[in-house]
Design a protein around this motif. Structure first.
Motif, short mmCIF file in Angstrom:
data_model
loop_
_atom_site.label_atom_id
_atom_site.label_comp_id
_atom_site.label_asym_id
_atom_site.label_seq_id
_atom_site.Cartn_x
_atom_site.Cartn_y
_atom_site.Cartn_z
N ARG A 1 -9.01 -12.02 -16.36
CA ARG A 1 -10.16 -11.15 -16.10
C ARG A 1 -9.72 -9.73 -15.75
N ILE A 2 -8.59 -9.61 -15.05
CA ILE A 2 -8.14 -8.30 -14.58
C ILE A 2 -7.50 -7.49 -15.69
N ALA A 3 -6.73 -8.15 -16.57
CA ALA A 3 -5.95 -7.45 -17.60
C ALA A 3 -6.81 -6.53 -18.47
N PRO A 4 -7.99 -6.97 -18.99
CA PRO A 4 -8.79 -6.04 -19.82
C PRO A 4 -9.20 -4.78 -19.06
N TRP A 5 -9.56 -4.94 -17.76
CA TRP A 5 -9.96 -3.78 -16.98
C TRP A 5 -8.81 -2.83 -16.74
N LEU B 1 -11.74 4.66 -19.35
CA LEU B 1 -12.95 4.81 -18.54
C LEU B 1 -12.84 6.02 -17.63
N LEU B 2 -11.63 6.26 -17.11
CA LEU B 2 -11.43 7.42 -16.23
C LEU B 2 -11.65 8.72 -17.00
#
Length: 307
Positions: free
Chosen positions: A19-23, A30-31
């Motif tokens: 779940r964390i890796a894509p973010w 996104l930044l």
């Protein structure tokens, strides 16, 4: 921290790393999107409430810039002309989508020389809009342009497309359709590679061919490509600037202005440095784009939910 706590923390990371890796991968994009797109949008909303020349102190004027735009629209002044031309751009620019689709269907065949044909149709997409503008300016030239040479064969012309208020907007749109059709063609060529051959074969067994095959089997599988083509084409039509700047600079007599070019004129050109007024035009343009994009997103969501 105790070894048990370390093991518990490590266990939580291993459980959630998918779940964390894509973010983590999306975070830099996104930044940048937040800093260079989202924040400037809100800054434009804020700036549209001020009268500012770009150098001195900004004066809060509320919605006066929008009131000025409204009265320009009522009086059929520059804002009315720009908005009308943007609507013409929007309607005619959509012709690039079916044109790109039919070219993609032609190029999706395995015939001799198809790579050469693909290169020729792909060429407009890779050249600069400035080059496109210059090429069509020469093409429309009333003294030596190819258009008038062609019309002369039939005893017609000369026709000054870029110097006639009746034809100038349509001439620029035609120039813009050349690279935009190539872009839509690329989207559909990519989509055609993902079309399920089993569905096509099943359609042939059921007697579907020609337009029936296209409408009932191929086009439904090209919905994602069609959605992207619509969004990109609408945004391209509404933010058109470079071709107008190169080919006419808004002329003759401001008849080829669009909202993006008018915004540039009032904010940075000879009309004076009215940054707040220019920001108000940008807000109106943004809201028009937002309405169209929201509609297509809602349509796609409803179709996906229906399936």
């Amino acid at each position: 921290m105790t070894p048990a706590a370390d093991m518990e923390q490590e266990s939580w990371f291993h459980k959630n790393q998918q779940r964390i890796a894509p973010w983590l991968f999306l975070a830099p994009g996104l930044l940048f999107f937040m800093v260079y797109v989202i924040i400037p949008v809100f800054q434009s909303f804020n700036l549209s409430l001020y009268e500012w020349d770009g150098l001195g102190a900004a004066e809060y004027v509320g919605f006066r810039n929008y009131e000025d735009l409204y009265w320009e629209w009522v009086d059929r002044d520059a804002f009315y002309t720009s908005l009308k031309n943007n609507l013409i751009w929007l309607i005619l620019y959509l012709a690039a989508i079916p044109a790109g689709l039919f070219i993609a269907l032609f190029l999706n065949q395995t015939v001799w020389g198809i790579r050469l044909y693909k290169s020729l149709f792909f060429f407009p997409f890779v050249i600069s809009q400035v080059v496109v503008g210059l090429v069509f300016t020469w093409f429309y030239d009333p003294t030596f342009g190819l258009l008038n040479e062609f019309l002369g064969l039939f005893g017609l012309g000369p026709l000054n497309v870029l110097g006639d208020e009746r034809f100038v907007t349509y001439g620029i749109i035609f120039a813009g359709l050349w690279p935009q059709t190539a872009y839509c063609m690329i989207l559909y060529l990519t989509g055609l590679n993902a079309v399920d051959p089993e569905q096509i074969e099943a359609g042939r067994l059921d007697g579907a061919k020609g337009l029936r095959m296209l409408w009932h089997i191929i086009l439904p599988q090209l919905r994602p490509a069609t959605f992207i083509a619509f969004v990109v084409t609408i945004i391209g039509a509404l933010r058109s600037f470079d071709l107008i700047s190169i080919m006419t600079q808004g002329g003759p007599f401001g008849s080829s202005r669009v909202l993006a070019y008018y915004m540039f004129e009032v904010a940075l050109s000879e009309y004076g440095f009215r940054m707040g007024y220019g920001a108000a035009i940008a807000v109106i343009l943004f809201l028009i784009m937002l309405c169209f994009i929201a509609y297509f997103l809602w349509s796609m969501y409803r179709e996906e939910k229906g399936h």
